[in-house]
Design an enzyme around this catalytic site. Structure first.
Site, PDB file in Angstrom:
ATOM      1  CG  HIS A  46      -5.705  -1.884  -1.537  1.00  0.00           C
ATOM      2  ND1 HIS A  46      -4.726  -2.526  -0.814  1.00  0.00           N
ATOM      3  CD2 HIS A  46      -5.418  -0.560  -1.447  1.00  0.00           C
ATOM      4  CE1 HIS A  46      -3.885  -1.628  -0.308  1.00  0.00           C
ATOM      5  NE2 HIS A  46      -4.286  -0.425  -0.687  1.00  0.00           N
ATOM      6  CD  GLU A  47      -6.884   1.891  -4.152  1.00  0.00           C
ATOM      7  OE1 GLU A  47      -7.072   2.902  -3.440  1.00  0.00           O
ATOM      8  OE2 GLU A  47      -5.771   1.345  -4.263  1.00  0.00           O
ATOM      9  CB  CYS A  80      -0.892  -0.014   1.242  1.00  0.00           C
ATOM     10  SG  CYS A  80      -1.983   1.413   1.384  1.00  0.00           S
ATOM     11  CG  HIS A 137      -7.290   2.994   0.878  1.00  0.00           C
ATOM     12  ND1 HIS A 137      -6.533   3.341   1.976  1.00  0.00           N
ATOM     13  CD2 HIS A 137      -6.436   2.362   0.039  1.00  0.00           C
ATOM     14  CE1 HIS A 137      -5.292   2.938   1.811  1.00  0.00           C
ATOM     15  NE2 HIS A 137      -5.206   2.324   0.635  1.00  0.00           N
TER      16      HIS A 137
END
Length: 163
Positions: free
Chosen positions: A131-132, A89, A135
């Site tokens: 993953h995004e 990351c 976030h």
């Protein structure tokens, strides 16, 4: 627009849940351009808005030569049992750990005109999408690690020069 600085572990904006954006607002177009510029730095697959200090629901990506963005994304579908994949990351620089990710993911959001946008894929694309979106939920990939791996990861974070 410009390449923006990436916020790192410990910055409070990374823990914030992103708020929806108005796709047609001029500020949203500027944010998208900054995200697109920022993700094109070599070695990057995705950049969420909170990684550049903006707690808004948007991210950009550059996977397999495909550059794009999505606003107000949500995971619509995942398929397959999570598998451990090597992951890193930008907000946890220089470190990477095996992270459980579904092999397929589909995300639904909108573009700058407010039209529905569907992103989907397997492999790196599926990993990046999960993953995004995490976030934008205020979570770093470290939180998805298995318990033992997370303990090792946190010890490495505490020893990192950037921490």
């Amino acid at each position: 627009m410009s390449v923006r600085e990436i916020r790192v572990f410990g910055d409070p904006v990374l823990r914030e849940r992103a708020t929806p954006v108005d796709p047609t607002a001029p500020a949203t177009a500027a944010l998208v351009q900054d995200l697109l510029d920022t993700v094109q730095v070599p070695g990057r697959a995705g950049v969420a808005a909170n990684q550049i200090g903006v707690a808004k629901a948007a991210f950009s990506f550059l996977v397999d030569g495909r550059l794009g963005y999505v606003l107000n994304p949500r995971i619509d579908e995942v398929r397959g049992e999570p598998q451990l994949v090597d992951e890193g990351c930008l907000s946890v620089p220089e470190l990477g750990f095996p992270t459980p990710r579904h092999p397929y993911c589909r995300v639904v959001g909108v573009d700058l005109e407010g039209q529905e946008l569907v992103l989907e894929g397997e492999g790196l694309m599926a990993q990046m999408l999960q993953h995004e979106v995490a976030h934008l939920d205020g979570k770093l990939y470290l939180q998805a690690l298995e318990k033992e791996t997370r303990a090792v990861a946190m010890a490495e974070v505490r020893k990192a020069s950037w921490y």
